[in-house]
Design an enzyme around this catalytic site. Structure first.
Site, PDB file in Angstrom:
ATOM      1  NE  ARG A 106      -3.259  -2.861   0.389  1.00 50.61           N
ATOM      2  CZ  ARG A 106      -3.742  -3.372  -0.495  1.00 50.61           C
ATOM      3  NH1 ARG A 106      -3.715  -3.224  -1.745  1.00 50.61           N
ATOM      4  NH2 ARG A 106      -4.134  -4.825  -0.315  1.00 50.61           N
ATOM      5  CD  GLU A 161      -5.682  -8.557   6.026  1.00 50.27           C
ATOM      6  OE1 GLU A 161      -4.918  -8.029   5.730  1.00 50.27           O
ATOM      7  OE2 GLU A 161      -6.887  -7.799   5.465  1.00 50.27           O
ATOM      8  NE  ARG A 169     -12.923  -6.492   7.362  1.00 50.52           N
ATOM      9  CZ  ARG A 169     -12.192  -6.043   6.445  1.00 50.52           C
ATOM     10  NH1 ARG A 169     -12.643  -6.559   5.226  1.00 50.52           N
ATOM     11  NH2 ARG A 169     -10.932  -5.676   6.651  1.00 50.52           N
ATOM     12  CG  ASP A 218      -8.583  -2.240   6.100  1.00 49.88           C
ATOM     13  OD1 ASP A 218      -8.021  -1.650   6.721  1.00 49.88           O
ATOM     14  OD2 ASP A 218      -8.503  -2.901   5.064  1.00 49.88           O
ATOM     15  CD  GLU A 251      -2.494  -0.026  12.242  1.00 45.27           C
ATOM     16  OE1 GLU A 251      -2.483  -0.868  13.214  1.00 45.27           O
ATOM     17  OE2 GLU A 251      -2.769  -0.166  11.107  1.00 45.27           O
ATOM     18  CD  GLU A 300      -5.271  -0.455   1.861  1.00 42.51           C
ATOM     19  OE1 GLU A 300      -4.900  -0.546   3.067  1.00 42.51           O
ATOM     20  OE2 GLU A 300      -5.713  -1.576   1.763  1.00 42.51           O
TER      21      GLU A 300
HETATM   22  C1  GCV Z   1      -0.556  -4.722   5.687  1.00 44.79           C
HETATM   23  C2  GCV Z   1      -5.705  -4.002   4.819  1.00 44.79           C
HETATM   24  C3  GCV Z   1      -4.745  -3.904   3.740  1.00 44.79           C
HETATM   25  C4  GCV Z   1      -3.420  -4.638   3.814  1.00 44.79           C
HETATM   26  C5  GCV Z   1      -2.899  -4.564   5.175  1.00 44.79           C
HETATM   27  C6  GCV Z   1      -3.830  -4.789   6.182  1.00 44.79           C
HETATM   28  C7  GCV Z   1      -3.632  -4.695   7.481  1.00 44.79           C
HETATM   29  O1  GCV Z   1      -6.112  -5.236   4.676  1.00 44.79           O
HETATM   30  O2  GCV Z   1      -5.484  -3.900   2.345  1.00 44.79           O
HETATM   31  O3  GCV Z   1      -2.640  -4.573   2.825  1.00 44.79           O
HETATM   32  O4  GCV Z   1      -1.749  -5.503   5.423  1.00 44.79           O
HETATM   33  O5  GCV Z   1      -5.204  -4.011   6.033  1.00 44.79           O
HETATM   34  O6  GCV Z   1      -3.623  -3.530   8.301  1.00 44.79           O
HETATM   35  O7  GCV Z   1      -2.753  -5.611   8.332  1.00 44.79           O
END
Ligand code: GCV
Length: 657
Positions: A144, A267, A311, A340, A362, A368
């Site tokens: 990103r 993830e 979610r 997100d 955060e 992004e």
């Molecule tokens: C670093 C989102 C982003 C991912 C990122 C994730 C996170 O899903 O698309 O690229 O991964 O957040 O914050 O862990």
């Protein structure tokens, strides 16, 4: 002839205000050599930097830096005082870094035209830890990242140390940032191998005099992948020993190492759940290893899985039962919203809900989901919206800012993180105006009460010019830019209408056979002939109940839910009457159109700014605004074109500007 030359020179001087710039200077003063008189009662590398910054850039009275060996008037740590004595300006602090922060403060006053008159300043940061998170990989790519490759030349380190590392540290110190996580949360275990620790140590050496400590993201299965153990179970003795040895090794190489950032069971990444353990088991095991050295664990609450019916609820469900079960040197890192980093989300209900566990915020600086480095969005209003949200956790006034600064429930450590938008591009951030997001993150991390307007004003004056004919209209544009983007992308509480994977353009109808539903836009907007939006009320997923009353009740009710979050919490009939008197469908058309209109207005305004700044930066912004207007039109047309199929009445004809 002489008259003509003089006339020509005058005209030239009037319309050509500054020399060409590529943006690499950021908001810092232009290199000048003023030979200001600066003295100090102490010397060390940090104080030397403070002296040099002032000597070369300060234009006023002599400055005296006074390091207080006993705490004068309760000046702790990073705090400082600036006062005007008869013939000198006095900067006092109980730490060297406090003096450097004071020096940058003084220079900021000069750059923004506020250094004259009385000086009676006392400053203390709101957060202990003001930290950037770099999502940088070993191969130089940045997850990103939209401003070129990673700043860190892993292959060349530790032998070759780029001068850009010092410039990075200087920029951060100038706004009070005091920590950095060097690598991606999707962490390659190699980052804590001896080879890479030596590279990180070289960076730490550069950053140290600027008051910046280094942290690393770690992969939970490192004992298996790096240490050849059969398991990474946090309750396994050999695993605990492995981490303790690893931490000892890290501190022998980087003595002031800050600690770990961990993304676990998120993830697809490994974590304690793989062994039937909890987040607390995992975090505490690492915290125990770090504790003797003063290190901390920042454990992320960004968790969700395909099975969850909503979610937005999962982090709260996984983490609140663990409240009070974490060791003292663990802090839970929570994204601003429950999904997100969408253009607009309500605040994450974990804030206020975990009252016996330190929480940190955060924020995402890299854009992004906000037009990446192609579109202009000044994010201070978005950060402010989250920080000033009232959680009602302990009655009215328990804002997110109050919670995370430990003013509502005690916190052993306070922190705020920003996912960095820096890269190797000459201007650091891809879009020149994205520098303002780095800047305002640092300033808010120091003082979350600063207004977006104040910070935009500072940044514009420091970056471009103090001329009000430029500053005032451009500041207005910045302040409106995030709302404009919400309007042309996903107004009224819509979220995640992005095309697959790249998170840039629109594709609200996108589906893919066998894909996880929670990665597809229809999961979020739920459009059908009955209406639009995700029902998170007590009749729906009941996510509203994760918020405290009276907020919970107002969100739950269609009439009292703020319209900016309407479709986040409700499935709303197409013909529902909004506060404006328009139906939902008409309001949607209106919002998309006003987003497009706003961006066209930005483009027009910027064209008028040409006389005030250098051509290089003017052109760079102008060409990006052109892309942004085209994108805004696309967002409007694609989204309305898609939603109109569910709406029975004919849509309002979208007006092309
Ligand atoms: C670093 C989102 C982003 C991912 C990122 C994730 C996170 O899903 O698309 O690229 O991964 O957040 O914050 O862990």
């Amino acid at each position: 002839m002489k008259t003509i030359i003089i006339l020509f020179a005058c005209v030239f001087l009037c319309v050509k205000p500054v020399c060409a710039e590529d943006g690499s200077r950021l908001w810092l003063p232009l290199e000048k050599n003023y030979h200001a008189k600066v003295s100090s009662n102490d010397k060390n590398p940090t104080i030397d930097i403070a002296i040099r910054e002032l000597q070369t850039q300060w234009k006023g009275k002599p400055v005296k830096l006074a390091l207080a060996h006993h705490k004068i008037n309760l000046l702790f740590g990073d705090s400082y005082k600036i006062s005007k004595q008869k013939e000198t300006i006095l900067i006092q602090s109980s730490s060297s870094i406090g003096l450097l922060y004071g020096a940058f403060h003084l220079l900021r006053l000069q750059q923004t035209g506020k250094a004259e008159g009385e000086l009676n300043i006392k400053e203390s940061p709101a957060f202990d830890l003001r930290i950037l998170n770099h999502w940088d990989n070993i191969d130089g790519s940045i997850e990103r990242g939209y401003a070129g490759k990673s700043l860190w030349d892993w292959e060349d380190l530790p032998e070759t140390v780029s001068p850009r590392y010092t410039e990075y540290a200087r920029a951060n110190a100038s706004i009070g940032i005091n920590a950095t996580v060097l690598n991606n949360v999707n962490a390659n275990p190699q980052f804590i191998s001896r080879e890479y620790l030596l590279k990180a140590a070289a960076l730490a050496r550069v950053f140290r005099p600027w008051g910046i400590r280094v942290y690393l993201s770690v992969n939970f299965s490192s004992p298996v992948q790096l240490g050849d153990l059969p398991t990474a179970d946090p309750l396994d003795e050999a695993v605990c020993r492995w981490w303790k040895d690893k931490v000892r090794e890290i501190y022998s190489i980087i003595p002031d190492f800050g600690g770990f950032l961990v993304k676990a069971n998120s993830e697809g990444l490994p974590g304690p759940h793989d062994f039937g353990r909890t987040h607390a088991d995992g975090a505490n095991m690492l915290a125990e290893a770090l504790e003797p050295f003063g290190g901390i664990v920042m454990w992320r609450a960004f968790v969700y899985d395909a099975k969850s019916p909503d979610r937005a609820k999962q982090a709260y469900e996984e983490f609140t039962p663990l409240d009070g079960k974490f060791r003292k040197n663990v802090i839970i890192q929570v994204k601003n919203g429950p999904i997100d980093f969408q253009p607009r989300e309500p605040f994450n209900p974990l804030f206020g809900a975990m009252q016996k566990t330190p929480l940190m915020l955060e924020l995402q600086i890299t854009q992004e989901y906000l037009g990446q480095a192609k579109q202009l969005a000044y994010l201070a209003p978005m950060y402010e919206e989250c920080l000033q949200s009232d959680t009602y956790a302990k009655g009215e006034g328990s804002t997110v800012a109050q919670i995370i600064t430990g003013k509502v429930f005690p916190q052993t450590v306070t922190a705020i993180a920003g996912v960095a938008n820096t890269g190797k591009d000459a201007n650091w951030t891809g879009h020149l105006f994205a520098q303002a997001n780095w800047y305002c993150f640092g300033r808010l991390a120091w003082n979350p009460g600063l207004s977006p307007e104040e910070m935009a004003d500072e940044w514009l004056k420091m970056t471009f010019t103090g001329n009000p004919a430029f500053v005032e209209p451009v500041k207005e544009m910045m302040l409106n830019s995030r709302e404009a983007m919400v309007n042309y992308m996903m107004p009224l509480g819509l979220a995640h209408l992005f095309a697959w994977e790249h998170h840039y353009g629109p594709d609200p109808g996108f589906t893919l056979p066998n894909a996880r539903p929670d990665w597809l836009p229809p999961y979020y907007h739920r459009a059908d002939s009955a209406g639009l939006g995700f029902d998170r009320t007590t009749n729906g997923s009941n996510a509203v109940s994760q918020y405290f009353p009276p907020l919970r009740d107002s969100l739950n009710c269609l009439e009292t839910c703020p319209e900016k979050f309407l479709l986040w919490f409700h499935h709303v009939p197409w013909n529902y009457r909004m506060h404006s008197g328009r139906t939902l469908w008409e309001e949607l058309c209106y919002k998309y159109q006003s987003g497009v209109d706003a961006v066209f207005a930005f483009q027009k305004l910027w064209d008028e700014m040409k006389p005030y700044i250098d051509a290089e930066r003017f052109n760079a912004v102008q060409s990006k605004l052109k892309i942004q207007t085209e994108d805004a039109v696309e967002w409007r047309d694609v989204c309305l074109g898609y939603f109109r199929q569910f709406e029975l009445s004919p849509p309002i004809q979208a007006r092309l500007p």
